[in-house]
Design an enzyme around this catalytic site. Structure first.
Site, PDB file in Angstrom:
ATOM      1  CG  HIS A  53      -6.455  -5.675   1.584  1.00 41.19           C
ATOM      2  ND1 HIS A  53      -5.866  -6.504   2.548  1.00 41.19           N
ATOM      3  CD2 HIS A  53      -7.583  -5.438   2.285  1.00 41.19           C
ATOM      4  CE1 HIS A  53      -6.415  -6.578   3.684  1.00 41.19           C
ATOM      5  NE2 HIS A  53      -7.837  -5.976   3.508  1.00 41.19           N
ATOM      6  CG  ASP A 100      -2.482  -8.536   0.612  1.00 44.94           C
ATOM      7  OD1 ASP A 100      -1.910  -9.079   1.670  1.00 44.94           O
ATOM      8  OD2 ASP A 100      -3.568  -7.979   0.773  1.00 44.94           O
ATOM      9  CG  HIS A 128      -1.969  -0.986   1.022  1.00 42.27           C
ATOM     10  ND1 HIS A 128      -2.828  -1.295   0.270  1.00 42.27           N
ATOM     11  CD2 HIS A 128      -2.241  -2.267   2.128  1.00 42.27           C
ATOM     12  CE1 HIS A 128      -3.559  -2.318   0.403  1.00 42.27           C
ATOM     13  NE2 HIS A 128      -3.133  -2.719   1.777  1.00 42.27           N
ATOM     14  CG  ASP A 179      -4.720 -10.426   3.131  1.00 43.72           C
ATOM     15  OD1 ASP A 179      -4.440 -10.920   2.325  1.00 43.72           O
ATOM     16  OD2 ASP A 179      -4.467  -9.081   3.622  1.00 43.72           O
TER      17      ASP A 179
HETATM   18  C1  OKP Z   1      -2.938  -4.410   4.618  1.00 40.72           C
HETATM   19  B1  OKP Z   1      -2.554  -5.575   3.624  1.00 40.72           B
HETATM   20  C2  OKP Z   1      -9.556   1.628   8.184  1.00 40.72           C
HETATM   21  C3  OKP Z   1      -9.437   0.179   7.681  1.00 40.72           C
HETATM   22  C4  OKP Z   1      -7.868  -0.182   7.477  1.00 40.72           C
HETATM   23  C5  OKP Z   1      -6.349  -1.676   6.896  1.00 40.72           C
HETATM   24  C6  OKP Z   1      -6.081  -2.877   5.815  1.00 40.72           C
HETATM   25  C7  OKP Z   1      -4.805  -2.976   5.575  1.00 40.72           C
HETATM   26  C8  OKP Z   1      -4.340  -4.313   4.740  1.00 40.72           C
HETATM   27  N1  OKP Z   1     -10.705   1.776   8.260  1.00 40.72           N
HETATM   28  N2  OKP Z   1      -7.699  -1.525   6.906  1.00 40.72           N
HETATM   29  O1  OKP Z   1      -3.003  -5.546   2.343  1.00 40.72           O
HETATM   30  O2  OKP Z   1      -2.699  -6.795   3.943  1.00 40.72           O
HETATM   31 ZN    ZN Z   2      -3.949  -7.570   2.680  1.00 40.82          ZN
END
Ligand code: OKP
Ligand code: ZN
Length: 363
Positions: free
Chosen positions: A218, A216, A182, A305
């Site tokens: 996300h 991943d 990210h 994840d």
């Molecule tokens: C990181 B990776 C904010 C929620 C934030 C963050 C998730 C980060 C994931 N309201 N959540 O891609 O595993």
């Molecule tokens: Zn993630």
């Protein structure tokens, strides 16, 4: 399980990761323990070492500032260093201009507090020219050990890359924590500070074109941004539909690369709840694109994840799915750096990594 592995995979791990351990995050209206916790990578390391699948090394080299600057703006790197120093000195009032507030806990971390909106652009651009705002969300707090931890995490990726470039190994596993996908050229967020996979991919460009496979849960908005206009790097990602999941603003199928790099970004968003069959169908599409690109090297942004019991993901992959993914990637027969990203079902992570790398190593 008991048979000895003839050629354990070289892995790179720094215990410095534990210097970064934010206490909490704000999620769905509640303060909860920070999901991206030190035990994640410790469990993976302990479990994989006990299986003999990997051979763990300390990062052999620190990634230099010059090499970081191939991926990130100097102002952002300076900001990470400055904020860590500021957390150590506990001079919080000096950092309002960075849009950071300390959260009062027994451990002092700066948390981003205000996010500029497009409609504020006239006001904000002045600040942005000073590169004052770097956090796109509140999920990447900065504490006194954060810089050293993220520098060592990037150095694990860097050392794995160098081991491959030097011919010491064909593939390696960078046991990165914090994760990186990210983090963009000039932004941090979502537990990520330095983009470990991108730093590795930049170095692999000395071999030729490079593909990044991001599996991943996300979308890797940071990696996508870094290579948006880079025709020599294919960024291919399978992730939860950003219309329904974090990071919301990027990862849509229509994002295919900048004007100078059309078709070198591939986003395959899947609906929340996707199980193995749907995932593997998308993975076939991704693999075909990677093969058509004929990369000289591959970087895998490896998240667990997508596991069925992950506390923040909704996909339904299981141990067998990871074994299949490992085999399919390995069958590309390319030099590969595996870079750890997310995965938050802490107690399962060692087992899932074992399944994946048994697929990779075919054992
Ligand atoms: C990181 B990776 C904010 C929620 C934030 C963050 C998730 C980060 C994931 N309201 N959540 O891609 O595993
Ligand atoms: Zn993630």
């Amino acid at each position: 399980m008991e048979n000895l592995i003839a050629h354990p995979l070289p892995a790179f791990f720094s215990s410095d990761h534990a210097l970064h351990a934010p206490p909490v995050e704000f999620i769905h209206g509640k303060l909860v323990p920070y999901h991206e916790m030190p035990q994640r990578i410790e469990n993976i390391r302990q479990h994989l070492e006990s299986t003999g699948l990997i051979q763990v090394n300390q990062p052999s080299q620190k990634v230099t500032e010059a090499d970081l600057l191939r991926t990130h703006d100097a102002s952002m790197v300076a900001y990470l260093q400055t904020m860590s120093q500021g957390a150590a000195a506990a001079v919080r009032h000096d950092y309002a201009g960075y849009n950071m507030e300390a959260f009062a806990t027994d451990d002092d971390y700066f948390y981003a507090s205000v996010f500029p909106l497009a409609s504020m652009s006239g006001v904000v651009s002045q600040h942005m020219q000073g590169r004052k705002y770097f956090a796109f969300d509140g999920a990447a707090p900065l504490g006194k050990g954060t810089w050293q931890a993220v520098h060592s995490s990037a150095s694990a990726a860097w050392s794995g890359t160098q081991a491959i470039l030097n011919g010491q190994t064909r593939s390696a596993y960078a046991m990165c924590r914090p994760p990186g996908h990210h983090a963009g050229p000039n932004f941090i967020g979502g537990y990520c500070y330095l983009n470990n996979a991108a730093i590795a991919a930049k170095a692999f460009l000395s071999l030729g074109n490079v593909a990044i496979i991001d599996i991943d849960y996300h979308h890797g908005n940071g990696t996508q941004a870094i290579f948006w206009d880079e025709p020599r790097v294919l960024f291919a990602s399978i992730h939860a539909d950003p219309a329904q999941e974090y990071p919301a603003y990027a990862g849509y199928a229509g994002e295919t690369g900048g004007p100078g790099a059309q078709g070198t970004t591939l986003n395959l968003p899947l609906p929340p709840g996707t199980a193995e069959a749907g995932y593997l169908a998308a993975f076939d599409v991704l693999l075909a694109r990677v093969q058509a690109f004929s990369p000289a090297a591959l970087v895998v942004s490896l998240g667990f994840d997508t596991y069925k019991d992950d506390p923040i993901g909704t996909f339904k992959l299981d141990d067998g799915s990871y074994h299949k993914l490992g085999s399919l990637i390995s069958a590309l027969n390319l030099p590969v750096l595996y870079v750890q990203e997310g995965g938050y079902c802490v107690d399962a992570l060692g087992r899932l990594a074992e399944a994946f790398f048994r697929g990779v190593l075919d054992c």
